[in-house]
Enzyme design. Structure first.
Site, mmCIF file in Angstrom:
data_model
loop_
_atom_site.group_PDB
_atom_site.id
_atom_site.type_symbol
_atom_site.label_atom_id
_atom_site.label_comp_id
_atom_site.label_asym_id
_atom_site.label_seq_id
_atom_site.Cartn_x
_atom_site.Cartn_y
_atom_site.Cartn_z
ATOM 1 N N PRO A 1 -15.480 -4.822 1.913
ATOM 2 C CG PRO A 1 -15.760 -4.143 4.134
ATOM 3 C CD PRO A 1 -14.705 -4.293 3.064
ATOM 4 N N GLY B 1 -17.910 -3.264 -1.383
ATOM 5 C CA GLY B 1 -17.859 -3.328 -2.844
ATOM 6 C C GLY B 1 -17.088 -2.186 -3.452
ATOM 7 C CG PHE C 1 -21.462 -0.225 -6.722
ATOM 8 C CD1 PHE C 1 -21.439 0.625 -7.822
ATOM 9 C CD2 PHE C 1 -22.591 -1.010 -6.530
ATOM 10 C CE1 PHE C 1 -22.511 0.686 -8.705
ATOM 11 C CE2 PHE C 1 -23.662 -0.956 -7.403
ATOM 12 C CZ PHE C 1 -23.615 -0.100 -8.495
ATOM 13 C CE1 TYR D 1 -2.967 -3.086 0.335
ATOM 14 C CE2 TYR D 1 -3.301 -2.583 2.650
ATOM 15 C CZ TYR D 1 -3.547 -3.380 1.557
ATOM 16 O OH TYR D 1 -4.374 -4.460 1.684
#
Length: 337
Positions: A206, A208, A211, A55
Protein backbone atom coordinates in the site's frame (compact mmCIF):
# COMPACT_ATOMS: atom_id res chain seq x y z
CA UNK A 1 -7.82 0.76 16.04
CA UNK A 2 -11.06 0.78 14.04
CA UNK A 3 -12.19 -2.67 12.98
CA UNK A 4 -13.09 -3.98 9.53
CA UNK A 5 -14.46 -7.26 8.21
CA UNK A 6 -11.97 -9.74 6.79
CA UNK A 7 -14.35 -12.44 5.65
CA UNK A 8 -15.88 -13.85 8.85
CA UNK A 9 -13.31 -12.09 11.05
CA UNK A 10 -13.19 -8.61 12.57
CA UNK A 11 -9.65 -7.21 12.45
CA UNK A 12 -7.89 -3.90 12.86
CA UNK A 13 -8.24 -1.72 9.78
CA UNK A 14 -4.47 -1.84 9.20
CA UNK A 15 -2.70 -5.19 9.35
CA UNK A 16 0.93 -6.22 9.08
CA UNK A 17 2.43 -7.77 5.96
CA UNK A 18 5.22 -10.10 7.08
CA UNK A 19 7.14 -10.49 3.81
CA UNK A 20 9.93 -8.02 4.37
CA UNK A 21 10.86 -9.39 7.76
CA UNK A 22 12.98 -11.90 5.85
CA UNK A 23 12.38 -11.47 2.12
CA UNK A 24 12.40 -9.06 -0.81
CA UNK A 25 13.65 -5.71 0.52
CA UNK A 26 17.12 -5.02 1.83
CA UNK A 27 18.80 -7.15 4.46
CA UNK A 28 16.38 -9.21 6.54
CA UNK A 29 16.00 -8.50 10.22
CA UNK A 30 17.81 -10.75 12.66
CA UNK A 31 15.32 -13.29 13.96
CA UNK A 32 15.17 -11.87 17.53
CA UNK A 33 14.48 -8.39 16.14
CA UNK A 34 11.79 -9.71 13.80
CA UNK A 35 10.08 -11.50 16.67
CA UNK A 36 10.19 -8.37 18.82
CA UNK A 37 8.62 -6.38 15.98
CA UNK A 38 5.79 -8.90 15.64
CA UNK A 39 5.07 -8.69 19.36
CA UNK A 40 5.23 -4.91 19.25
CA UNK A 41 2.65 -4.90 16.45
CA UNK A 42 0.35 -7.07 18.55
CA UNK A 43 0.72 -4.69 21.49
CA UNK A 44 -0.08 -1.73 19.20
CA UNK A 45 -3.42 -3.28 18.31
CA UNK A 46 -2.57 -5.08 15.06
CA UNK A 47 -4.83 -8.13 14.85
CA UNK A 48 -4.26 -9.16 11.21
CA UNK A 49 -0.91 -10.77 10.36
CA UNK A 50 -0.27 -11.86 6.78
CA UNK A 51 2.52 -14.22 5.72
CA UNK A 52 3.16 -16.91 3.08
CA UNK A 53 5.11 -20.08 2.43
CA UNK A 54 7.10 -18.18 -0.20
CA UNK A 55 8.44 -15.49 2.11
CA UNK A 56 11.97 -16.59 2.89
CA UNK A 57 10.91 -20.08 1.76
CA UNK A 58 9.18 -20.69 5.09
CA UNK A 59 11.25 -18.32 7.22
CA UNK A 60 8.45 -15.78 7.66
CA UNK A 61 5.94 -18.42 8.76
CA UNK A 62 8.53 -19.77 11.19
CA UNK A 63 9.09 -16.32 12.70
CA UNK A 64 5.36 -15.67 13.02
CA UNK A 65 4.82 -19.04 14.65
CA UNK A 66 7.66 -18.70 17.10
CA UNK A 67 6.72 -15.16 18.15
CA UNK A 68 2.94 -15.22 18.07
CA UNK A 69 1.81 -18.80 18.74
CA UNK A 70 1.55 -18.13 22.51
CA UNK A 71 -0.91 -15.32 21.69
CA UNK A 72 -2.89 -17.17 19.03
CA UNK A 73 -6.32 -16.14 20.33
CA UNK A 74 -5.50 -12.43 19.97
CA UNK A 75 -5.14 -12.16 16.19
CA UNK A 76 -6.30 -13.38 12.79
CA UNK A 77 -3.66 -15.39 10.95
CA UNK A 78 -3.38 -15.35 7.15
CA UNK A 79 -0.94 -17.26 4.99
CA UNK A 80 -0.66 -18.40 1.37
CA UNK A 81 0.00 -21.49 -0.72
CA UNK A 82 0.44 -22.18 -4.42
CA UNK A 83 3.78 -20.37 -4.75
CA UNK A 84 6.75 -21.88 -2.97
CA UNK A 85 10.36 -22.85 -3.45
CA UNK A 86 11.88 -26.05 -4.77
CA UNK A 87 15.52 -27.07 -4.64
CA UNK A 88 17.19 -26.59 -7.99
CA UNK A 89 20.71 -27.02 -9.33
CA UNK A 90 23.45 -26.54 -6.78
CA UNK A 91 20.97 -26.84 -3.92
CA UNK A 92 19.58 -23.35 -4.57
CA UNK A 93 15.87 -22.88 -4.08
CA UNK A 94 13.86 -21.31 -6.86
CA UNK A 95 10.30 -20.05 -6.90
CA UNK A 96 7.56 -22.17 -8.46
CA UNK A 97 3.82 -21.68 -8.94
CA UNK A 98 1.94 -24.91 -8.22
CA UNK A 99 -1.82 -24.95 -7.70
CA UNK A 100 -2.34 -28.69 -7.85
CA UNK A 101 -4.52 -30.01 -5.01
CA UNK A 102 -1.72 -32.25 -3.72
CA UNK A 103 0.70 -29.30 -3.59
CA UNK A 104 -1.85 -27.16 -1.75
CA UNK A 105 -2.39 -29.88 0.85
CA UNK A 106 1.35 -30.42 1.34
CA UNK A 107 2.03 -26.70 1.71
CA UNK A 108 -0.78 -26.34 4.23
CA UNK A 109 0.56 -29.15 6.41
CA UNK A 110 4.03 -27.60 6.33
CA UNK A 111 2.59 -24.15 7.15
CA UNK A 112 0.64 -25.47 10.13
CA UNK A 113 3.85 -26.90 11.59
CA UNK A 114 5.86 -23.72 10.99
CA UNK A 115 3.08 -21.48 12.33
CA UNK A 116 2.62 -23.72 15.39
CA UNK A 117 -1.14 -23.76 15.07
CA UNK A 118 -3.92 -26.24 14.42
CA UNK A 119 -5.77 -23.97 12.00
CA UNK A 120 -4.99 -21.04 9.67
CA UNK A 121 -7.75 -18.45 9.72
CA UNK A 122 -7.40 -17.26 6.11
CA UNK A 123 -5.47 -19.25 3.52
CA UNK A 124 -4.86 -17.72 0.09
CA UNK A 125 -3.96 -19.20 -3.24
CA UNK A 126 -0.88 -17.01 -3.74
CA UNK A 127 -1.03 -17.15 -7.53
CA UNK A 128 -3.39 -18.86 -9.90
CA UNK A 129 -1.53 -21.71 -11.58
CA UNK A 130 -2.94 -21.44 -15.12
CA UNK A 131 -2.16 -25.11 -15.78
CA UNK A 132 -4.73 -26.03 -13.12
CA UNK A 133 -8.39 -24.95 -13.36
CA UNK A 134 -9.11 -22.44 -10.61
CA UNK A 135 -12.06 -24.63 -9.62
CA UNK A 136 -9.67 -27.50 -8.81
CA UNK A 137 -7.38 -25.36 -6.66
CA UNK A 138 -10.28 -23.79 -4.80
CA UNK A 139 -11.84 -27.22 -4.40
CA UNK A 140 -8.68 -28.35 -2.59
CA UNK A 141 -8.88 -25.30 -0.32
CA UNK A 142 -12.55 -26.05 0.34
CA UNK A 143 -11.58 -29.56 1.44
CA UNK A 144 -9.11 -28.03 3.92
CA UNK A 145 -11.96 -25.93 5.29
CA UNK A 146 -14.09 -29.04 5.66
CA UNK A 147 -11.26 -30.75 7.55
CA UNK A 148 -10.85 -27.80 9.92
CA UNK A 149 -7.29 -27.01 8.84
CA UNK A 150 -8.24 -23.56 7.52
CA UNK A 151 -11.24 -21.37 8.28
CA UNK A 152 -11.59 -19.24 5.15
CA UNK A 153 -10.31 -19.08 1.57
CA UNK A 154 -8.56 -16.20 -0.18
CA UNK A 155 -7.11 -15.51 -3.64
CA UNK A 156 -4.21 -13.26 -4.60
CA UNK A 157 -3.63 -11.24 -7.77
CA UNK A 158 -6.72 -12.49 -9.61
CA UNK A 159 -9.18 -10.86 -11.99
CA UNK A 160 -12.87 -10.31 -11.30
CA UNK A 161 -13.70 -13.17 -13.67
CA UNK A 162 -11.44 -15.62 -11.84
CA UNK A 163 -12.84 -14.46 -8.50
CA UNK A 164 -16.38 -15.19 -9.67
CA UNK A 165 -15.41 -18.66 -10.94
CA UNK A 166 -13.76 -19.45 -7.62
CA UNK A 167 -16.61 -18.02 -5.58
CA UNK A 168 -19.02 -20.37 -7.36
CA UNK A 169 -17.08 -23.32 -5.87
CA UNK A 170 -16.68 -21.92 -2.34
CA UNK A 171 -17.16 -18.44 -0.84
CA UNK A 172 -13.98 -16.37 -1.17
CA UNK A 173 -13.42 -14.38 2.00
CA UNK A 174 -10.70 -12.09 0.63
CA UNK A 175 -8.80 -11.08 -2.46
CA UNK A 176 -5.29 -9.76 -1.96
CA UNK A 177 -3.68 -7.65 -4.66
CA UNK A 178 -1.37 -4.68 -4.98
CA UNK A 179 -3.30 -1.45 -4.51
CA UNK A 180 -2.06 2.02 -3.69
CA UNK A 181 -2.09 5.56 -5.00
CA UNK A 182 0.36 4.50 -7.70
CA UNK A 183 -1.13 1.07 -8.55
CA UNK A 184 -4.80 1.47 -9.39
CA UNK A 185 -5.53 -1.72 -11.37
CA UNK A 186 -8.07 -3.06 -8.84
CA UNK A 187 -10.31 -0.12 -9.73
CA UNK A 188 -10.90 -1.66 -13.17
CA UNK A 189 -13.16 -4.47 -11.91
CA UNK A 190 -12.06 -6.55 -8.94
CA UNK A 191 -12.84 -3.97 -6.25
CA UNK A 192 -16.44 -3.82 -7.43
CA UNK A 193 -16.64 -7.60 -7.71
CA UNK A 194 -15.41 -7.94 -4.12
CA UNK A 195 -18.04 -5.50 -2.90
CA UNK A 196 -20.80 -7.36 -4.74
CA UNK A 197 -19.74 -10.76 -3.39
CA UNK A 198 -19.08 -9.62 0.17
CA UNK A 199 -15.36 -10.33 -0.25
CA UNK A 200 -12.78 -8.23 1.58
CA UNK A 201 -10.03 -6.61 -0.48
CA UNK A 202 -6.58 -6.76 1.14
CA UNK A 203 -4.16 -4.22 -0.31
CA UNK A 204 -0.53 -5.32 -0.34
CA UNK A 205 2.30 -2.88 -1.04
CA UNK A 206 0.00 0.00 0.00
CA UNK A 207 3.04 2.27 0.27
CA UNK A 208 4.27 1.59 -3.26
CA UNK A 209 7.10 -0.66 -2.01
CA UNK A 210 8.33 2.25 0.09
CA UNK A 211 8.23 4.89 -2.63
CA UNK A 212 5.10 6.63 -1.31
CA UNK A 213 6.67 6.69 2.16
CA UNK A 214 9.75 8.54 0.90
CA UNK A 215 12.05 5.54 1.21
CA UNK A 216 13.48 6.20 -2.27
CA UNK A 217 14.04 9.98 -2.34
CA UNK A 218 16.49 9.96 -5.25
CA UNK A 219 18.22 7.79 -7.84
CA UNK A 220 21.11 7.10 -5.47
CA UNK A 221 18.76 5.36 -3.04
CA UNK A 222 17.57 3.03 -5.81
CA UNK A 223 21.12 2.34 -6.90
CA UNK A 224 21.91 1.34 -3.31
CA UNK A 225 19.33 -1.47 -3.23
CA UNK A 226 20.96 -4.74 -2.22
CA UNK A 227 21.38 -7.35 -4.95
CA UNK A 228 18.32 -9.39 -3.92
CA UNK A 229 15.97 -6.42 -3.55
CA UNK A 230 12.90 -7.07 -5.72
CA UNK A 231 12.73 -3.42 -6.71
CA UNK A 232 15.87 -3.82 -8.83
CA UNK A 233 13.72 -5.63 -11.40
CA UNK A 234 10.76 -3.25 -11.28
CA UNK A 235 10.57 -0.61 -14.03
CA UNK A 236 9.21 2.13 -11.76
CA UNK A 237 12.48 2.16 -9.83
CA UNK A 238 14.70 2.36 -12.88
CA UNK A 239 16.12 5.06 -15.15
CA UNK A 240 13.73 7.48 -16.79
CA UNK A 241 10.71 5.96 -15.03
CA UNK A 242 12.24 6.62 -11.61
CA UNK A 243 13.24 10.14 -12.63
CA UNK A 244 9.68 10.88 -13.72
CA UNK A 245 8.19 9.52 -10.51
CA UNK A 246 10.58 11.51 -8.35
CA UNK A 247 9.19 14.70 -9.89
CA UNK A 248 5.88 14.47 -8.01
CA UNK A 249 7.24 13.05 -4.75
CA UNK A 250 7.89 16.47 -3.08
CA UNK A 251 4.30 17.53 -3.79
CA UNK A 252 3.07 14.35 -2.09
CA UNK A 253 5.15 15.19 0.98
CA UNK A 254 3.68 18.70 0.97
CA UNK A 255 0.13 17.29 0.96
CA UNK A 256 1.04 15.03 3.90
CA UNK A 257 2.36 18.02 5.83
CA UNK A 258 -0.86 19.88 5.11
CA UNK A 259 -2.88 16.89 6.36
CA UNK A 260 -0.76 16.74 9.52
CA UNK A 261 0.67 13.29 8.93
CA UNK A 262 3.58 11.48 7.29
CA UNK A 263 3.51 10.57 3.58
CA UNK A 264 3.10 6.90 4.54
CA UNK A 265 0.13 7.72 6.75
CA UNK A 266 -1.40 9.78 3.97
CA UNK A 267 -1.14 6.87 1.51
CA UNK A 268 -2.69 4.45 4.01
CA UNK A 269 -5.46 6.86 4.96
CA UNK A 270 -6.29 7.29 1.26
CA UNK A 271 -6.87 3.54 0.97
CA UNK A 272 -9.05 3.42 4.08
CA UNK A 273 -11.16 6.29 2.76
CA UNK A 274 -11.68 4.63 -0.65
CA UNK A 275 -14.04 1.91 0.60
CA UNK A 276 -14.91 0.10 3.84
CA UNK A 277 -14.01 -3.33 2.45
CA UNK A 278 -10.35 -2.37 1.82
CA UNK A 279 -7.73 -3.45 4.37
CA UNK A 280 -4.10 -2.38 3.80
CA UNK A 281 -1.24 -4.53 5.10
CA UNK A 282 1.94 -2.43 5.06
CA UNK A 283 5.11 -4.26 5.93
CA UNK A 284 8.11 -2.87 7.76
CA UNK A 285 11.17 -3.89 9.70
CA UNK A 286 11.34 -0.52 11.46
CA UNK A 287 9.68 -0.05 14.85
CA UNK A 288 9.06 3.68 14.34
CA UNK A 289 7.47 3.05 10.95
CA UNK A 290 5.32 0.32 12.48
CA UNK A 291 3.97 2.77 15.02
CA UNK A 292 3.35 5.43 12.34
CA UNK A 293 1.59 2.94 10.07
CA UNK A 294 -0.81 1.72 12.74
CA UNK A 295 -1.59 5.33 13.71
CA UNK A 296 -2.68 6.03 10.11
CA UNK A 297 -6.04 4.48 10.95
CA UNK A 298 -6.83 7.68 12.86
CA UNK A 299 -5.99 10.08 10.00
CA UNK A 300 -9.04 11.77 8.50
CA UNK A 301 -9.00 13.12 4.95
CA UNK A 302 -11.42 15.59 3.40
CA UNK A 303 -13.00 15.03 0.00
CA UNK A 304 -10.85 17.87 -1.28
CA UNK A 305 -7.65 16.20 -0.04
CA UNK A 306 -8.71 12.90 -1.63
CA UNK A 307 -9.28 14.64 -4.95
CA UNK A 308 -5.94 16.46 -4.81
CA UNK A 309 -4.11 13.25 -4.01
CA UNK A 310 -5.67 11.46 -6.95
CA UNK A 311 -4.91 14.37 -9.25
CA UNK A 312 -1.26 14.22 -8.22
CA UNK A 313 -0.67 10.45 -8.29
CA UNK A 314 -2.54 8.52 -10.97
CA UNK A 315 -2.11 6.46 -14.14
CA UNK A 316 -1.03 9.51 -16.11
CA UNK A 317 1.60 10.70 -13.62
CA UNK A 318 3.10 7.34 -12.58
CA UNK A 319 5.76 6.13 -14.99
CA UNK A 320 6.63 2.49 -15.61
CA UNK A 321 4.97 -0.88 -15.18
CA UNK A 322 4.72 -2.37 -11.70
CA UNK A 323 6.37 -5.65 -12.75
CA UNK A 324 8.88 -6.66 -15.39
CA UNK A 325 7.66 -8.67 -18.36
CA UNK A 326 8.68 -12.06 -16.91
CA UNK A 327 6.70 -11.51 -13.72
CA UNK A 328 3.73 -9.87 -15.41
CA UNK A 329 2.79 -13.08 -17.25
CA UNK A 330 2.21 -14.75 -13.87
CA UNK A 331 -0.42 -12.18 -12.87
CA UNK A 332 -4.13 -12.62 -13.54
CA UNK A 333 -5.23 -9.10 -12.56
CA UNK A 334 -6.83 -6.75 -15.07
CA UNK A 335 -4.52 -4.28 -16.78
CA UNK A 336 -5.26 -0.83 -18.14
CA UNK A 337 -5.12 -0.59 -21.92
Amino acid sequence: MNMRALGPFQVGAIGLGCMNLCHAYGEPLAAPDAERLLLAALDMGVTHFDTAALYGFGASETLVGRALAPHRSRFTLASKCGMDGVVGEGGVKRRVIDGRPEAIRRTCEEALRRLRTDVIDLYYLHRWDRSVPIEDSVGALAQLVAEGKIRAIGLSEVSAETLRRAHAVHPVAAVQSEYSLWTRNPEIAVLDACRELGTAFVAFSPLGRGFLAGAVPDAAAAEAFVAKDLRRSMPRFQGEHLAANLQWLPALSALAQEAGCTPAQLALAWLLHKAPHILPIPGTGNFAHLEQNTAAASVRLTDDMMARLEALVNRATVSGARYNAATQVEIDTEEFN
